[in-house]
Design a protein around this motif. Structure first.
Motif, short mmCIF file in Angstrom:
data_model
loop_
_atom_site.label_atom_id
_atom_site.label_comp_id
_atom_site.label_asym_id
_atom_site.label_seq_id
_atom_site.Cartn_x
_atom_site.Cartn_y
_atom_site.Cartn_z
N ASN A 206 0.86 -1.18 0.00
CA ASN A 206 0.00 0.00 0.00
C ASN A 206 0.90 1.24 0.00
O ASN A 206 1.72 1.42 0.89
N ILE A 207 0.74 2.11 -1.00
CA ILE A 207 1.63 3.27 -1.12
C ILE A 207 0.91 4.58 -0.83
O ILE A 207 1.42 5.65 -1.13
N SER A 208 -0.28 4.53 -0.24
CA SER A 208 -1.08 5.75 -0.08
C SER A 208 -0.49 6.72 0.93
O SER A 208 -0.61 7.94 0.78
N GLY A 209 0.10 6.20 2.03
CA GLY A 209 0.58 7.08 3.08
C GLY A 209 -0.54 7.75 3.86
O GLY A 209 -0.32 8.74 4.56
N ASN A 210 -1.76 7.22 3.72
CA ASN A 210 -2.93 7.82 4.37
C ASN A 210 -3.79 6.69 4.93
O ASN A 210 -4.06 5.70 4.24
N SER A 211 -4.27 6.86 6.17
CA SER A 211 -5.02 5.78 6.81
C SER A 211 -6.42 5.60 6.23
O SER A 211 -7.04 4.54 6.42
N GLU A 212 -6.93 6.59 5.52
CA GLU A 212 -8.30 6.51 5.01
C GLU A 212 -8.41 5.72 3.71
O GLU A 212 -9.47 5.21 3.39
N ILE A 213 -7.30 5.65 2.95
CA ILE A 213 -7.35 4.94 1.68
C ILE A 213 -6.12 4.04 1.55
O ILE A 213 -5.11 4.23 2.22
N GLU A 214 -6.25 3.05 0.67
CA GLU A 214 -5.12 2.22 0.29
C GLU A 214 -4.96 2.33 -1.23
O GLU A 214 -5.94 2.35 -1.97
N ILE A 215 -3.72 2.40 -1.67
CA ILE A 215 -3.42 2.51 -3.10
C ILE A 215 -2.44 1.40 -3.48
O ILE A 215 -1.39 1.24 -2.83
N TYR A 216 -2.80 0.65 -4.53
CA TYR A 216 -1.96 -0.46 -4.97
C TYR A 216 -1.70 -0.35 -6.47
O TYR A 216 -2.64 -0.20 -7.26
N LEU A 217 -0.43 -0.44 -6.85
CA LEU A 217 -0.08 -0.55 -8.27
C LEU A 217 -0.26 -1.99 -8.72
O LEU A 217 -0.12 -2.92 -7.91
N GLU A 218 -0.57 -2.17 -9.98
CA GLU A 218 -0.68 -3.53 -10.52
C GLU A 218 0.68 -4.21 -10.44
O GLU A 218 1.73 -3.58 -10.65
N ASP A 219 0.69 -5.49 -10.12
CA ASP A 219 1.93 -6.20 -9.78
C ASP A 219 2.93 -6.23 -10.93
O ASP A 219 4.14 -6.33 -10.70
N GLY A 220 2.44 -6.14 -12.16
CA GLY A 220 3.36 -6.17 -13.30
C GLY A 220 4.35 -5.03 -13.31
O GLY A 220 5.43 -5.13 -13.91
N TYR A 221 4.02 -3.92 -12.64
CA TYR A 221 4.95 -2.78 -12.57
C TYR A 221 6.24 -3.19 -11.86
O TYR A 221 7.34 -2.84 -12.30
N TYR A 222 6.12 -3.92 -10.79
CA TYR A 222 7.28 -4.26 -9.98
C TYR A 222 8.17 -5.31 -10.66
O TYR A 222 9.37 -5.36 -10.42
N THR A 223 7.57 -6.15 -11.49
CA THR A 223 8.33 -7.20 -12.15
C THR A 223 8.67 -6.84 -13.60
O THR A 223 9.26 -7.65 -14.31
N HIS A 224 8.27 -5.63 -14.02
CA HIS A 224 8.47 -5.17 -15.40
C HIS A 224 7.74 -6.08 -16.40
O HIS A 224 8.14 -6.16 -17.57
N ARG A 225 6.69 -6.74 -15.92
CA ARG A 225 5.95 -7.64 -16.79
C ARG A 225 4.91 -6.90 -17.61
O ARG A 225 4.57 -7.29 -18.73
#
Length: 762
Positions: A341-360
């Motif tokens: 979760n990269i939101s940095g805020n307790s009210e929301i959660e933000i997730y990038l699609e996993d392919g970003y991290y694996t360059h897929r």
């Protein structure tokens, strides 16, 4: 066609994709193509069976054997299989279909062929099946007689285009401006100071880092920029300073870059949290002090405005999540969001699609979980359709009138702080392109994956997006902040439209950089000519540059030799607004990313290059008002050498003639006729039998008879990438002194002191 039916087909395709082995290579467009094909076949079979006699039906049942109870269903299935087997574009599906029934029963094959022969739509598919799915469906749409099926065909065509469109790393290939006759004339009047703007771009944090090294001091905030640096820019002839990356950025953008290994990176300058001056740059107080310094030095500050999107986590995303383009389900079933979760805020959660991290993969959406209403959204990343999605951004929905008004208020807010605003990626917010990208009319989709299913007719789109957004911005600025210069970053052949119809003051001219770099001299001259013939005022609204923040540096593209200075000379003497890149004058090679907090190459200023700018380029900047206008601009025929670019411009005090050879081979030519407006070079200067004119870079003159220049033209000989600039064209009467000097020097340069007695006030 019922939209729900189209949506159900989308869901069906997604479900099928979930159970297919990706290694099979079967695409959604192939599956949807078969489903649409089946719709056409069903109707054809139904019409055919309706004409059968009872006897014929019994014969068909007999041929079908165990399939015979449902004649229509069986014939539909077998005909569909027949087409799959004979269509090379569906070769992957052939691996998972079973069509032995067709091959074993020649009677069935004959019947299928008869059905095809009696239906024009099936004949079209048969005729085009060797040409690929897109051509097959395009041909069907063009010749279709059944309007009920047409929406299905358009949706399929959109999906085919989505899956086959190339998306690279940049804005796509250069497309030259075109000037459509239907562009209404609604120019915005320049303020008095605007034609004299010469803009210098600086990546703010990189510049602060470089200044810290130079002055051996900790220069981290805007107010710490030394006054002498600003005065140096002004003394060189720059009037505008564009500071890139002033606004508060999205912390999530920085976190993503750190996660991927670049721990020195800041957030992207175009992934913003909000339009407040960044605290690490000193905030609003530091901005106010810098503004005072710039005013003291004679510089105007310019800033970016990024209207198309926000950062992936922004104030607006928290406060107005409905303002963003989104879906309630992932647009593709293969997407997963299992990362941090990269939101940095307790009210929301933000997730990038996993392919970003694996360059897929470069997914088109990110996942937002909102704990305030227990709702999950899949929000689209910013995207211009030519490259991969900007994965640290969130796309605003300009179909929403609230969004449009909110962005207009932001532009006005920026205008209260900066007299010059650069509008980032402005072309994506024209009605034509916003619809193309996000709500494509059926049959025109494919630019952003998954958006075809959300297409709208032109009528429906226009009912919700009535007025061109930029026209509304320009009108509001004119009413509320008229002393603001709007500069649009716009491509896609919209340059003329932006300034002539939408009324933006200046627009990027990428053709200048690309065509002169690649020495497409004939095409460049034709571009200038076509602009002059359509509406010369467009030429004076162009922003000419040798690099911009998205391109390689000017030194990388043009070198640091004669070609560089030839193109730089054109940039500052053609109508329009010259824009220099960060490090261009100093000869820096490093391209600074939008996330850079410092330079990495620690380059040393090229003092020779700076000195040559001082000798050759900066003296021309004091004449910007003359060069910027087009009323007296003339473009000349280069004679027999297409590599020569020649033009003149004038005001009531002076006339300049510029001649440049944009090739490495030396050349010579006679410059005689003007291409636009029609005329002769002999018309330059005041009346008189002789014309005296000066070399801009020395205290020497040339003397020609007007008859010679009118009849033959002006002869020029140029080395590779050499340019000549003449000015102070003066008409002289044929006195004995003038004739004597003309005969004595026979076309050679004349020192000033040799002719002072003729014209003492030279």
């Amino acid at each position: 066609m019922d939209p729900d039916y189209l949506r159900s087909l989308d869901i069906l395709v997604d479900n099928i994709n979930q159970v297919l082995d990706p290694k099979m290579g079967v695409t959604s467009s192939q599956i949807l193509s078969v489903l649409v094909l089946k719709e056409i076949i069903t109707k054809s079979v139904h019409d055919r069976i309706a004409k059968f006699t009872e006897s014929e039906k019994e014969q068909v049942k007999e041929k079908l054997g165990e399939f015979g109870d449902d004649i229509e269903g069986s014939l539909t299935e077998l005909t569909t299989l027949y087409f799959i087997e004979h269509n090379p574009s569906l070769s992957q599906l052939q691996k998972i279909t079973v069509s032995d029934e067709i091959e074993e029963r020649s009677g069935i094959t004959e019947l299928i062929q008869k059905i095809i022969a009696t239906d024009s739509n099936l004949q079209i598919i048969g005729e085009t099946q060797e040409m690929g799915l897109e051509i097959q469906f395009t041909s069907l749409i063009e010749r279709l007689s059944d309007k009920v099926i047409e929406p299905l065909l358009l949706s399929t065509l959109d999906l085919i285009r989505e899956q086959h469109k190339f998306r690279g790393d940049g804005p796509g290939e250069l497309e030259l401006p075109e000037y459509a006759p239907y562009y209404p004339e609604e120019f915005t009047q320049d303020q008095e100071w605007m034609p004299e703007v010469v803009l210098m771009a600086k990546h703010t944090r990189v510049w602060l880092s470089q200044l810290s090294r130079k002055y051996e001091a900790n220069i981290k905030t805007l107010d710490a920029i030394p006054l002498q640096e600003l005065e140096k820019l002004a003394n060189r002839g720059f009037t505008g300073l564009w500071l890139i990356g002033l606004w508060e950025r999205s912390e999530a953008s920085r976190l993503l870059k750190h996660t991927m290994g670049n721990t020195d990176a800041a957030a992207s300058a175009y992934a913003l949290w909000d339009y407040t001056i960044a605290e690490d740059l000193g905030g609003h107080e530091a901005y106010l002090k810098l503004t005072e310094k710039c005013q003291s030095a004679g510089l105007m500050l310019a800033s970016d405005m990024v209207p198309n999107h926000t950062g992936i986590v922004s104030r607006w995303l928290l406060e107005h999540p409905d303002w963003f383009i989104q879906t309630s389900e992932p647009p593709f079933p293969g997407y997963s969001f299992e990362g941090s979760n990269i939101s940095g805020n307790s009210e929301i959660e933000i997730y990038l699609e996993d392919g970003y991290y694996t360059h897929r993969d470069a997914a088109v959406v990110f996942k937002m979980v909102d704990h305030r209403d227990n709702r999950t959204r899949y929000i689209y990343h910013g995207n211009d359709g030519t490259s991969i999605p900007w994965n640290d951004t969130a796309q605003l929905d300009f179909l929403n009138s609230e969004v449009r008004e909110a962005v207009i208020q932001l532009v006005l807010h920026v205008a209260r702080m900066f007299p010059i605003i650069r509008l980032d990626a402005a072309m994506v917010l024209t009605k034509e392109h916003f619809q193309r990208l996000w709500y494509p009319k059926p049959g025109s989709g494919g630019d952003i994956p998954s958006r075809s299913r959300f297409g709208l007719s032109i009528q429906d789109f226009n009912s919700r997006f009535v007025q061109e957004f930029w026209r509304e911005v320009v009108d509001r600025i004119a009413a509320e902040r008229p002393n603001t210069l709007l500069v649009a970053e716009a491509f896609w052949m919209l340059e003329g439209y932006f300034v002539r119809t939408l009324g933006v003051h200046r627009v990027y001219n990428s053709a200048f950089m690309h065509m002169l770099r690649d020495q497409k001299n004939i095409e460049f001259r034709q571009l200038i000519l076509s602009t002059l013939e359509y509406d010369p005022r467009i030429l004076q609204r162009y922003v000419n540059f040798m690099s911009n923040p998205d391109e390689e540096t000017a030194i990388e593209q043009f070198g640091s030799g004669d070609k560089y200075f030839g193109i730089a000379m054109l940039m500052v003497t053609l109508p329009g607004m010259p824009m220099f890149g960060h490090g261009q004058v100093e000869g820096y090679h490093e391209k600074y990313g939008m996330e850079y907090s410092k330079d990495y190459w620690n380059e040393i200023e090229n003092s020779t290059l700076v000195e040559l700018h001082t000798q050759l380029i900066f003296p021309l900047l004091s004449h910007r008002r003359l060069f910027a206008q087009v009323d007296e601009f003339r473009l000349y025929n280069p004679g027999h050498n297409d590599n020569i670019i020649a033009y003149s411009n004038a005001d009531e005090d002076d006339t300049f003639l510029i001649i440049y050879n944009n090739s490495m081979e030396k050349t010579s030519s006679w410059i005689k006729e003007a291409l636009f407006p029609k005329g002769l070079i002999g018309d330059l200067g005041q009346p008189g039998s002789f014309i005296l004119f000066k070399n801009f870079y020395s205290d020497t003159y040339f003397l020609r008879t007007r008859e010679e220049i009118t009849d033959q033209g002006l002869f020029v000989a140029l080395q590779g990438y050499q340019f000549q600039i003449f000015h102070k064209f003066t008409g002289l009467e044929a006195t004995e002194d003038v004739k004597e000097i003309h005969q004595k020097y026979a076309g050679r340069e004349i020192d000033r002191d040799r002719i002072n007695h003729i014209i003492p006030d030279l």
